[in-house]
Design an enzyme around this catalytic site. Sequence first.
Site, PDB file in Angstrom:
ATOM      1  N   GLU A 178      36.699 -28.625 -31.375  1.00 61.07           N
ATOM      2  CA  GLU A 178      37.789 -28.662 -32.366  1.00 61.07           C
ATOM      3  C   GLU A 178      38.110 -30.098 -32.773  1.00 61.07           C
ATOM      4  OE1 GLU A 178      40.806 -26.369 -30.301  1.00 61.07           O
ATOM      5  OE2 GLU A 178      40.252 -24.582 -31.417  1.00 61.07           O
ATOM      6  N   GLU A 258      36.445 -18.481 -31.112  1.00 64.35           N
ATOM      7  CA  GLU A 258      37.617 -18.224 -30.276  1.00 64.35           C
ATOM      8  C   GLU A 258      38.521 -17.227 -30.996  1.00 64.35           C
ATOM      9  OE1 GLU A 258      39.794 -21.661 -29.042  1.00 64.35           O
ATOM     10  OE2 GLU A 258      38.126 -22.541 -27.930  1.00 64.35           O
TER      11      GLU A 258
END
Length: 638
Positions: A178, A258
């Site tokens: 991320e 995710e």
Amino acid sequence: MVPLRGGDSTREPTPTLKAGSFTVDYERNCFSKDGCCFQYISGSIHYFRVPPIYWKDRLQKMYMAGLNAIQVYVAWNYHELTPGVFDFTKSRDIESFLRLAHETGLLVILRPGPYICAEWDLGGLPAWLLRNSTISLRSSDAGYLSAVVRWFHVLLPRLKPFLYQNQGPIISVQVENEYGSYVTCDYEYLRHLYTIMRRLLGTDVLLFTTDGNRVHELTCGTLQGMYATIDFGTNEDVNTSFQVQRQFEPKGPLVNSELYVGWLDYWGVEHSLVPIPNVTGTLQEVLQLGANVNMYMFEGGTNFGYWNGADYNNKYRPVTTSYDYDAPLSEAGDPREKYHAVRTVISKFREVPVGPVPPPTLKVAYGRVSMTKVGALVDLLQVLSPGGATNSTYPLTFEEMEQYFGLMLYRTWLPSGVEKPTPLLSLLNAVHDRAYVLVNGVYQGILERDNVLQLNITGRQGDLLDLVIENMGRINFGPCLLDFKGLVRNLSLGDTILTGWSIFPLAIDEMVANGWPQSAQLDAKPAAQGPSFYSGTFSSPEPQDTYIMLQNWTKGQVWINGFNVGRYWMARGPQQTLFVPKSLLSQHSPNKVTVLELEQAALVPEVEFLDHVVLAAWNDGKEGTARDQGDGSAGTIH
């Protein structure tokens, strides 16, 4: 027009297909596994949050749910606690974990970082990096990169034999994590990671990135040569989210790396629940599109010891010891209603294994255990700080003292008499994260980061002023990763800056692990306020999983047979019980319970071992009624 990533203008060529190949098929918009389109349905599990005795159990339950893959972070700081010293044994034996996954029939999506977030201390980065107070983490900073290179040269050769191309289970490897959510946006850093992974893992392994479902996040988080994937939760629109991925990957498989089927808990905040219909509805929609998905988390586990992380959203918010995550498998690995609902959805898209799902593990209530006071922490410094104090005009941080976890004691003397209550001031959040204040050994109260910045005290000139300071976990996400611990700025008494500090590192874990305290060292004095140790024993003729509850205690740390089970904070909640796996218990010898209570012990000092979880129904320190945890399908979503 497709945005170019990191200034590159060419796409990495697809490797030639061969036996044991896993690639991106840009023509058929899918992953290609040995030449055939492949859709993975995965779940996250962290080997460092699950006792090794239960790795096989958890993996089998994930396989029985219909998963064909798992997703695994590698926590750098869990393996390199000291610079240049690496540990891959016991609970850190990731190679054994990967072998078990392979034997179970699960593929592996590996996320080796170096940064992982994961609500883990400093996002998996070693705290010793902060000895350089000007370091720029997650960037091309020379000091940071040299440590990463050294780590990857140890880690990646160990993992290379487990690549799918080498007949192992690892089908893809994530680069960083991320990164588009971080402040640096350093493409040279991503290129460096890409280069070293290619050099150490080979040209055939599929490298990918994961970012949120916002264009600006993928802009800084992606780079040519690494397949761009996204993440989003059950409250996001599936098609809109994948349209963002398509702006960066017009062709190839859709991937949610995710899908948040649960959420974490913070101390002082209501227990998080993600409703089952939200999870099953989003999962079905994703799978109907032919997309690949990883459910985060499928098994949450436990932040044993001091390993929990923290967030910073306008204020510091440490994560609880339990990382249950309202996942399909509970903290103790038990299938929930959510597990069976997810399994039903998966069965619509692929065959799930035939046979009964492994049952919940047996839990035993061992009952109440009387605790005897060992002594006040400030009276035990000869035992707990054998090397003595370091003297400094101004306070030093944990990192400067090279004690990265737990607690330290800061000691000075009152420079003048203060007959009237005078504020001890933690200006600009000098205390990271919680200070337990004593004058001449008498407990005065706390200073707490972002919450309690002054405490009125009285005393005479020359009186001893002690602050036992607790590191509650380093920030793991966002721009505030340089999260130093201890007294990070000067402390003032009224208008006077306090100087002349003696700083005691505390080797509490080492002492407890080596059998301290012995029964002869127990002190039968009544319970008092302030940091103090307590000890007790109980028997477990047939060791099984259990939960320890410290009702009417306040806040502290628990060890079972020398193992640091984690933090408790009864006054804040929501967590009221700590998971104690059977592997910690002894069948033939008495089990020793050691408690460090930091504020106020129970008037009748005893703990209780239960066969079930208890959560608190209060929020932000406001007291209420304790309740058992259920599998409800409604609650708070963050």
